[in-house]
Design a protein around this motif. Structure first.
Motif, PDB file in Angstrom:
ATOM      1  N   GLN A  11       1.028  -3.651   0.469  1.00 32.92           N
ATOM      2  CA  GLN A  11       1.177  -2.744   1.605  1.00 32.92           C
ATOM      3  C   GLN A  11       2.628  -2.357   1.871  1.00 32.92           C
ATOM      4  N   PRO A  12       3.598  -3.280   1.771  1.00 33.88           N
ATOM      5  CA  PRO A  12       4.978  -2.850   1.992  1.00 33.88           C
ATOM      6  C   PRO A  12       5.432  -1.764   1.011  1.00 33.88           C
ATOM      7  N   ASN A  13       4.911  -1.797  -0.207  1.00 33.56           N
ATOM      8  CA  ASN A  13       5.265  -0.748  -1.169  1.00 33.56           C
ATOM      9  C   ASN A  13       4.625   0.588  -0.790  1.00 33.56           C
ATOM     10  N   VAL A  14       3.443   0.558  -0.193  1.00 28.51           N
ATOM     11  CA  VAL A  14       2.821   1.795   0.299  1.00 28.51           C
ATOM     12  C   VAL A  14       3.673   2.360   1.436  1.00 28.51           C
ATOM     13  N   SER A  15       4.129   1.503   2.320  1.00 23.84           N
ATOM     14  CA  SER A  15       4.986   1.935   3.419  1.00 23.84           C
ATOM     15  C   SER A  15       6.271   2.566   2.877  1.00 23.84           C
ATOM     16  N   THR A  16       6.871   1.931   1.880  1.00 28.85           N
ATOM     17  CA  THR A  16       8.077   2.455   1.260  1.00 28.85           C
ATOM     18  C   THR A  16       7.820   3.832   0.650  1.00 28.85           C
ATOM     19  N   LEU A  17       6.705   3.965  -0.047  1.00 25.81           N
ATOM     20  CA  LEU A  17       6.311   5.240  -0.663  1.00 25.81           C
ATOM     21  C   LEU A  17       6.151   6.325   0.399  1.00 25.81           C
ATOM     22  N   MET A  18       5.476   5.970   1.492  1.00 28.98           N
ATOM     23  CA  MET A  18       5.190   6.944   2.549  1.00 28.98           C
ATOM     24  C   MET A  18       6.452   7.367   3.304  1.00 28.98           C
ATOM     25  N   CYS A  19       7.482   6.535   3.257  1.00 20.96           N
ATOM     26  CA  CYS A  19       8.760   6.888   3.873  1.00 20.96           C
ATOM     27  C   CYS A  19       9.661   7.669   2.925  1.00 20.96           C
ATOM     28  N   GLY A  20       9.197   7.862   1.686  1.00 23.21           N
ATOM     29  CA  GLY A  20       9.951   8.663   0.739  1.00 23.21           C
ATOM     30  C   GLY A  20      11.008   7.926  -0.035  1.00 23.21           C
ATOM     31  N   ARG A  21      10.991   6.613   0.034  1.00 22.82           N
ATOM     32  CA  ARG A  21      11.953   5.827  -0.751  1.00 22.82           C
ATOM     33  C   ARG A  21      11.327   5.562  -2.111  1.00 22.82           C
ATOM     34  N   LEU A  22      11.850   6.216  -3.145  1.00 19.62           N
ATOM     35  CA  LEU A  22      11.180   6.231  -4.443  1.00 19.62           C
ATOM     36  C   LEU A  22      11.943   5.500  -5.540  1.00 19.62           C
ATOM     37  N   SER A  23      12.945   4.745  -5.201  1.00 19.08           N
ATOM     38  CA  SER A  23      13.718   4.077  -6.246  1.00 19.08           C
ATOM     39  C   SER A  23      12.948   2.947  -6.889  1.00 19.08           C
ATOM     40  N   ALA A  35       9.116  12.709  -6.867  1.00 21.97           N
ATOM     41  CA  ALA A  35       8.974  13.178  -5.487  1.00 21.97           C
ATOM     42  C   ALA A  35       7.680  13.963  -5.309  1.00 21.97           C
ATOM     43  N   GLU A  36       7.353  14.822  -6.273  1.00 24.98           N
ATOM     44  CA  GLU A  36       6.124  15.608  -6.178  1.00 24.98           C
ATOM     45  C   GLU A  36       4.894  14.710  -6.265  1.00 24.98           C
ATOM     46  N   LEU A  37       4.927  13.725  -7.153  1.00 27.74           N
ATOM     47  CA  LEU A  37       3.805  12.791  -7.278  1.00 27.74           C
ATOM     48  C   LEU A  37       3.637  11.981  -5.997  1.00 27.74           C
ATOM     49  N   ALA A  38       4.737  11.493  -5.457  1.00 24.92           N
ATOM     50  CA  ALA A  38       4.673  10.724  -4.213  1.00 24.92           C
ATOM     51  C   ALA A  38       4.097  11.567  -3.086  1.00 24.92           C
ATOM     52  N   GLN A  39       4.503  12.824  -3.005  1.00 22.99           N
ATOM     53  CA  GLN A  39       3.994  13.712  -1.963  1.00 22.99           C
ATOM     54  C   GLN A  39       2.492  13.889  -2.093  1.00 22.99           C
ATOM     55  N   LYS A  40       2.005  14.023  -3.313  1.00 24.63           N
ATOM     56  CA  LYS A  40       0.568  14.190  -3.528  1.00 24.63           C
ATOM     57  C   LYS A  40      -0.195  12.918  -3.161  1.00 24.63           C
ATOM     58  N   ILE A  41       0.351  11.768  -3.509  1.00 26.59           N
ATOM     59  CA  ILE A  41      -0.299  10.499  -3.164  1.00 26.59           C
ATOM     60  C   ILE A  41      -0.372  10.345  -1.649  1.00 26.59           C
ATOM     61  N   VAL A  42       0.734  10.618  -0.959  1.00 30.88           N
ATOM     62  CA  VAL A  42       0.760  10.508   0.506  1.00 30.88           C
ATOM     63  C   VAL A  42      -0.232  11.484   1.131  1.00 30.88           C
ATOM     64  N   ALA A  43      -0.317  12.693   0.594  1.00 32.97           N
ATOM     65  CA  ALA A  43      -1.267  13.680   1.120  1.00 32.97           C
ATOM     66  C   ALA A  43      -2.700  13.180   0.976  1.00 32.97           C
ATOM     67  N   ILE A  44      -3.030  12.563  -0.142  1.00 29.94           N
ATOM     68  CA  ILE A  44      -4.383  12.026  -0.353  1.00 29.94           C
ATOM     69  C   ILE A  44      -4.651  10.875   0.601  1.00 29.94           C
ATOM     70  N   ILE A  45      -3.658  10.016   0.806  1.00 28.69           N
ATOM     71  CA  ILE A  45      -3.822   8.906   1.756  1.00 28.69           C
ATOM     72  C   ILE A  45      -4.149   9.452   3.143  1.00 28.69           C
ATOM     73  N   HIS A  46      -3.429  10.482   3.570  1.00 25.85           N
ATOM     74  CA  HIS A  46      -3.693  11.091   4.879  1.00 25.85           C
ATOM     75  C   HIS A  46      -5.053  11.796   4.896  1.00 25.85           C
TER      76      HIS A  46
END
Length: 69
Positions: free
Chosen positions: A57-69, A29-40
């Protein structure tokens, strides 16, 4: 001392919820948050971020929505 109406957190919501592998879940979750912050921060489109990350791109969308499974 008055009775508490709440339970103090351990600092890891995944552990508090009794989920399996809570430390791993928190790290993801912390890694995903950092990646999303850099994208923004870089004002990347999801398509541009996908190219940089080496995913589609669909995986980026999934990541940005917080679905990390």
């Amino acid at each position: 001392m008055p009775k508490r109406d709440y339970v103090e957190s351990t600092g890891n919501v995944f552990a508090d919820l009794g989920l399996p592998e809570p430390d791993e879940a928190l790290a993801k979750a912390e890694l995903a948050q950092k990646i999303v912050a850099i994208i923004h921060e870089r004002r990347l489109t999801q398509t541009d971020a996908a190219v940089i990350l080496g995913i589609d791109q669909p995986n980026v969308s999934t990541l940005m929505c917080g679905r990390l499974s």
